[in-house]
Scaffold this motif. Sequence first.
Motif, PDB file in Angstrom:
ATOM      1  N   ALA A   1      49.257 -19.833  -3.590  1.00 17.41           N
ATOM      2  CA  ALA A   1      49.221 -18.707  -2.654  1.00 17.41           C
ATOM      3  C   ALA A   1      48.022 -18.863  -1.727  1.00 17.41           C
ATOM      4  CB  ALA A   1      49.129 -17.388  -3.418  1.00 17.41           C
ATOM      5  N   ASN A   2      48.257 -18.691  -0.436  1.00 18.46           N
ATOM      6  CA  ASN A   2      47.161 -18.695   0.534  1.00 18.46           C
ATOM      7  C   ASN A   2      46.582 -17.284   0.581  1.00 18.46           C
ATOM      8  OD1 ASN A   2      47.746 -21.401   1.255  1.00 18.46           O
ATOM      9  ND2 ASN A   2      49.360 -20.680   2.607  1.00 18.46           N
ATOM     10  N   ILE A   3      45.390 -17.109   0.027  1.00 19.67           N
ATOM     11  CA  ILE A   3      44.844 -15.754  -0.073  1.00 19.67           C
ATOM     12  C   ILE A   3      43.786 -15.462   0.995  1.00 19.67           C
ATOM     13  CG2 ILE A   3      45.390 -15.470  -2.503  1.00 19.67           C
ATOM     14  CD1 ILE A   3      42.668 -16.356  -3.248  1.00 19.67           C
ATOM     15  N   ILE A   4      43.263 -16.498   1.646  1.00 10.40           N
ATOM     16  CA  ILE A   4      42.403 -16.304   2.811  1.00 10.40           C
ATOM     17  C   ILE A   4      42.819 -17.328   3.863  1.00 10.40           C
ATOM     18  CG2 ILE A   4      40.076 -16.364   3.765  1.00 10.40           C
ATOM     19  CD1 ILE A   4      38.968 -15.616   1.085  1.00 10.40           C
ATOM     20  N   ILE A   5      43.105 -16.849   5.050  1.00  8.05           N
ATOM     21  CA  ILE A   5      43.477 -17.729   6.156  1.00  8.05           C
ATOM     22  C   ILE A   5      42.637 -17.354   7.369  1.00  8.05           C
ATOM     23  CG2 ILE A   5      45.312 -18.446   7.735  1.00  8.05           C
ATOM     24  CD1 ILE A   5      47.322 -17.943   5.571  1.00  8.05           C
ATOM     25  N   ASP A   6      41.885 -18.337   7.844  1.00  8.45           N
ATOM     26  CA  ASP A   6      41.082 -18.139   9.054  1.00  8.45           C
ATOM     27  C   ASP A   6      40.175 -16.912   8.949  1.00  8.45           C
ATOM     28  OD1 ASP A   6      40.140 -18.863  11.510  1.00  8.45           O
ATOM     29  OD2 ASP A   6      41.780 -17.961  12.642  1.00  8.45           O
ATOM     30  N   MET A  15      44.555 -12.306   2.892  1.00  7.17           N
ATOM     31  CA  MET A  15      45.983 -12.028   2.866  1.00  7.17           C
ATOM     32  C   MET A  15      46.256 -11.088   1.682  1.00  7.17           C
ATOM     33  SD  MET A  15      47.174 -13.816   5.455  1.00  7.17           S
ATOM     34  CE  MET A  15      45.645 -13.286   6.253  1.00  7.17           C
ATOM     35  N   THR A  16      46.198  -9.784   1.942  1.00 14.91           N
ATOM     36  CA  THR A  16      46.260  -8.782   0.880  1.00 14.91           C
ATOM     37  C   THR A  16      47.530  -8.896   0.056  1.00 14.91           C
ATOM     38  OG1 THR A  16      44.981  -7.303   2.310  1.00 14.91           O
ATOM     39  CG2 THR A  16      46.056  -6.321   0.395  1.00 14.91           C
ATOM     40  N   GLN A  17      48.666  -9.075   0.727  1.00 15.58           N
ATOM     41  CA  GLN A  17      49.941  -9.146   0.006  1.00 15.58           C
ATOM     42  C   GLN A  17      49.996 -10.375  -0.885  1.00 15.58           C
ATOM     43  OE1 GLN A  17      52.151  -6.792  -0.117  1.00 15.58           O
ATOM     44  NE2 GLN A  17      53.562  -7.928  -1.443  1.00 15.58           N
ATOM     45  N   ASN A  18      49.537 -11.529  -0.373  1.00 12.68           N
ATOM     46  CA  ASN A  18      49.523 -12.751  -1.179  1.00 12.68           C
ATOM     47  C   ASN A  18      48.597 -12.604  -2.383  1.00 12.68           C
ATOM     48  OD1 ASN A  18      51.184 -13.740   0.769  1.00 12.68           O
ATOM     49  ND2 ASN A  18      49.713 -15.192   1.626  1.00 12.68           N
ATOM     50  N   LEU A  19      47.469 -11.944  -2.174  1.00 13.82           N
ATOM     51  CA  LEU A  19      46.522 -11.729  -3.264  1.00 13.82           C
ATOM     52  C   LEU A  19      47.151 -10.862  -4.344  1.00 13.82           C
ATOM     53  CD1 LEU A  19      43.587 -12.250  -4.177  1.00 13.82           C
ATOM     54  CD2 LEU A  19      42.949 -10.136  -3.016  1.00 13.82           C
ATOM     55  N   LYS A  20      47.892  -9.854  -3.913  1.00  9.43           N
ATOM     56  CA  LYS A  20      48.549  -8.948  -4.853  1.00  9.43           C
ATOM     57  C   LYS A  20      49.643  -9.667  -5.640  1.00  9.43           C
ATOM     58  CE  LYS A  20      51.024  -4.528  -5.034  1.00  9.43           C
ATOM     59  NZ  LYS A  20      51.554  -3.403  -4.221  1.00  9.43           N
ATOM     60  N   VAL A  21      50.435 -10.488  -4.944  1.00  9.00           N
ATOM     61  CA  VAL A  21      51.521 -11.217  -5.608  1.00  9.00           C
ATOM     62  C   VAL A  21      50.971 -12.194  -6.646  1.00  9.00           C
ATOM     63  CG1 VAL A  21      53.359 -12.913  -5.237  1.00  9.00           C
ATOM     64  CG2 VAL A  21      53.125 -10.968  -3.697  1.00  9.00           C
ATOM     65  N   SER A  22      49.807 -12.769  -6.372  1.00 11.42           N
ATOM     66  CA  SER A  22      49.209 -13.711  -7.320  1.00 11.42           C
ATOM     67  C   SER A  22      48.580 -13.004  -8.520  1.00 11.42           C
ATOM     68  CB  SER A  22      48.149 -14.561  -6.607  1.00 11.42           C
ATOM     69  OG  SER A  22      47.062 -13.748  -6.170  1.00 11.42           O
ATOM     70  N   GLY A  23      48.624 -11.674  -8.524  1.00 13.81           N
ATOM     71  CA  GLY A  23      48.097 -10.913  -9.659  1.00 13.81           C
ATOM     72  C   GLY A  23      46.594 -10.748  -9.641  1.00 13.81           C
ATOM     73  N   LYS A  24      45.980 -10.908  -8.473  1.00 13.40           N
ATOM     74  CA  LYS A  24      44.538 -10.789  -8.364  1.00 13.40           C
ATOM     75  C   LYS A  24      44.183  -9.619  -7.448  1.00 13.40           C
ATOM     76  CE  LYS A  24      44.121 -14.692 -10.647  1.00 13.40           C
ATOM     77  NZ  LYS A  24      45.547 -15.042 -10.734  1.00 13.40           N
ATOM     78  N   GLU A  62      40.710  -7.934  -4.853  1.00 10.71           N
ATOM     79  CA  GLU A  62      39.588  -8.363  -4.012  1.00 10.71           C
ATOM     80  C   GLU A  62      38.307  -8.533  -4.818  1.00 10.71           C
ATOM     81  OE1 GLU A  62      38.890  -6.441  -0.366  1.00 10.71           O
ATOM     82  OE2 GLU A  62      40.998  -6.285   0.222  1.00 10.71           O
ATOM     83  N   ARG A  63      38.170  -7.792  -5.880  1.00 10.36           N
ATOM     84  CA  ARG A  63      36.980  -7.953  -6.730  1.00 10.36           C
ATOM     85  C   ARG A  63      36.963  -9.347  -7.348  1.00 10.36           C
ATOM     86  NH1 ARG A  63      35.342  -4.057 -11.887  1.00 10.36           N
ATOM     87  NH2 ARG A  63      33.408  -5.169 -12.435  1.00 10.36           N
ATOM     88  N   TRP A  64      38.115  -9.776  -7.855  1.00 11.44           N
ATOM     89  CA  TRP A  64      38.204 -11.128  -8.412  1.00 11.44           C
ATOM     90  C   TRP A  64      37.947 -12.165  -7.325  1.00 11.44           C
ATOM     91  CZ3 TRP A  64      41.373 -15.118  -6.953  1.00 11.44           C
ATOM     92  CH2 TRP A  64      41.430 -16.235  -7.802  1.00 11.44           C
ATOM     93  N   LEU A  65      38.487 -11.929  -6.139  1.00 17.78           N
ATOM     94  CA  LEU A  65      38.316 -12.865  -5.044  1.00 17.78           C
ATOM     95  C   LEU A  65      36.848 -13.017  -4.663  1.00 17.78           C
ATOM     96  CD1 LEU A  65      39.407 -14.683  -2.812  1.00 17.78           C
ATOM     97  CD2 LEU A  65      39.846 -12.645  -1.434  1.00 17.78           C
ATOM     98  N   SER A  97      29.264 -16.186   0.754  1.00 19.41           N
ATOM     99  CA  SER A  97      28.878 -14.774   0.785  1.00 19.41           C
ATOM    100  C   SER A  97      29.681 -13.964   1.793  1.00 19.41           C
ATOM    101  CB  SER A  97      27.380 -14.644   1.104  1.00 19.41           C
ATOM    102  OG  SER A  97      27.077 -15.269   2.349  1.00 19.41           O
ATOM    103  N   ASP A  98      30.303 -14.624   2.739  1.00 20.32           N
ATOM    104  CA  ASP A  98      31.029 -13.925   3.793  1.00 20.32           C
ATOM    105  C   ASP A  98      32.437 -14.516   3.911  1.00 20.32           C
ATOM    106  OD1 ASP A  98      31.984 -12.642   6.043  1.00 20.32           O
ATOM    107  OD2 ASP A  98      30.107 -12.848   7.164  1.00 20.32           O
ATOM    108  N   VAL A  99      33.436 -13.646   3.829  1.00 19.29           N
ATOM    109  CA  VAL A  99      34.826 -14.093   3.923  1.00 19.29           C
ATOM    110  C   VAL A  99      35.087 -14.791   5.250  1.00 19.29           C
ATOM    111  CG1 VAL A  99      37.227 -13.327   3.961  1.00 19.29           C
ATOM    112  CG2 VAL A  99      35.620 -12.292   2.367  1.00 19.29           C
ATOM    113  N   ARG A 100      34.404 -14.388   6.289  1.00 18.42           N
ATOM    114  CA  ARG A 100      34.624 -14.962   7.612  1.00 18.42           C
ATOM    115  C   ARG A 100      34.222 -16.433   7.694  1.00 18.42           C
ATOM    116  NH1 ARG A 100      31.533 -10.410  10.996  1.00 18.42           N
ATOM    117  NH2 ARG A 100      30.154 -10.739   9.198  1.00 18.42           N
ATOM    118  N   ASP A 101      33.450 -16.902   6.698  1.00 18.72           N
ATOM    119  CA  ASP A 101      33.072 -18.310   6.668  1.00 18.72           C
ATOM    120  C   ASP A 101      34.161 -19.195   6.065  1.00 18.72           C
ATOM    121  OD1 ASP A 101      30.609 -17.685   7.751  1.00 18.72           O
ATOM    122  OD2 ASP A 101      29.654 -17.435   5.791  1.00 18.72           O
ATOM    123  N   VAL A 102      35.213 -18.575   5.537  1.00 19.02           N
ATOM    124  CA  VAL A 102      36.272 -19.323   4.859  1.00 19.02           C
ATOM    125  C   VAL A 102      37.409 -19.615   5.839  1.00 19.02           C
ATOM    126  CG1 VAL A 102      37.930 -19.319   2.970  1.00 19.02           C
ATOM    127  CG2 VAL A 102      35.688 -18.253   2.659  1.00 19.02           C
TER     128      VAL A 102
END
Length: 235
Positions: free
Chosen positions: A170-175, A179-188, A190-193, A203-208
């Motif tokens: 699952a692609n959970i962060i793109i650019d 990807m909230t829906q993908n994260l949810k489908v994978s059973g995870k 945002e805290r886990w992420l 430290s920053d999601v924008r760096d991913v």
Amino acid sequence: MNILYIAALSLGSIVELLILCRLMGYRQLSQMSMFDYVNSITIGSIAAEMATSLEDNFFYPMTAMIIYAAAVIFLSWWSSKSIYVRRIITGKPIILLNKDQLYEKNFRKAKIDLNEFLTQCRVSGYFDLSQLESAILEENGRISFLPKSEHRPATPKDLQLVPGKDALVANIIIDGHIMTQNLKVSGKDERWLMHQLSAHGVSDVRDVFLATCDLNNQFNVYLRSPSDQAPDIFT
């Protein structure tokens, strides 16, 4: 004024083409059969007529596109219900080689010469026909090859191995965006992420640039490159 008119018609034809292709299915975008190819060039020609129509009759090609797409959808549905119709519209596979026998009649029927066949064999990695059990020309024009058992690649089953099962990724962060829906489908969540990113020193999601996770909880993260220029290692 004509330039603006053509621009508007061109944009309109693009939008209509996208809608019609979506309705007709993704086969229009993949390896096409002869039927798909005819559909594509015909609808494309009608769209070009619509885009360059300088008169006030642009409604006619637009209507023609809709009618043609409806006919294609109907024929696709009909062919899915009837094998006979399917063979008429899309054709059927043709055996070119089987058990060390080349079928010259089928070569002529398929309008393919021996040199082209040998080229396709080499492109697929078969330089010796004796390594092949069968070769079949598919409806989309591609040739499928079945190697003889002694020449096919070894599988884990041949080696009596039991590999772990593959899992979807699952692609959970793109650019830089989660990807909230993908994260949810994978059973995870945002805290886990955030915990996984922290463990990777992020430290920053924008760096991913991209972050993935499979069903085996294998997490991979790819950071944005400080430079858009990839290193040239081939000079």
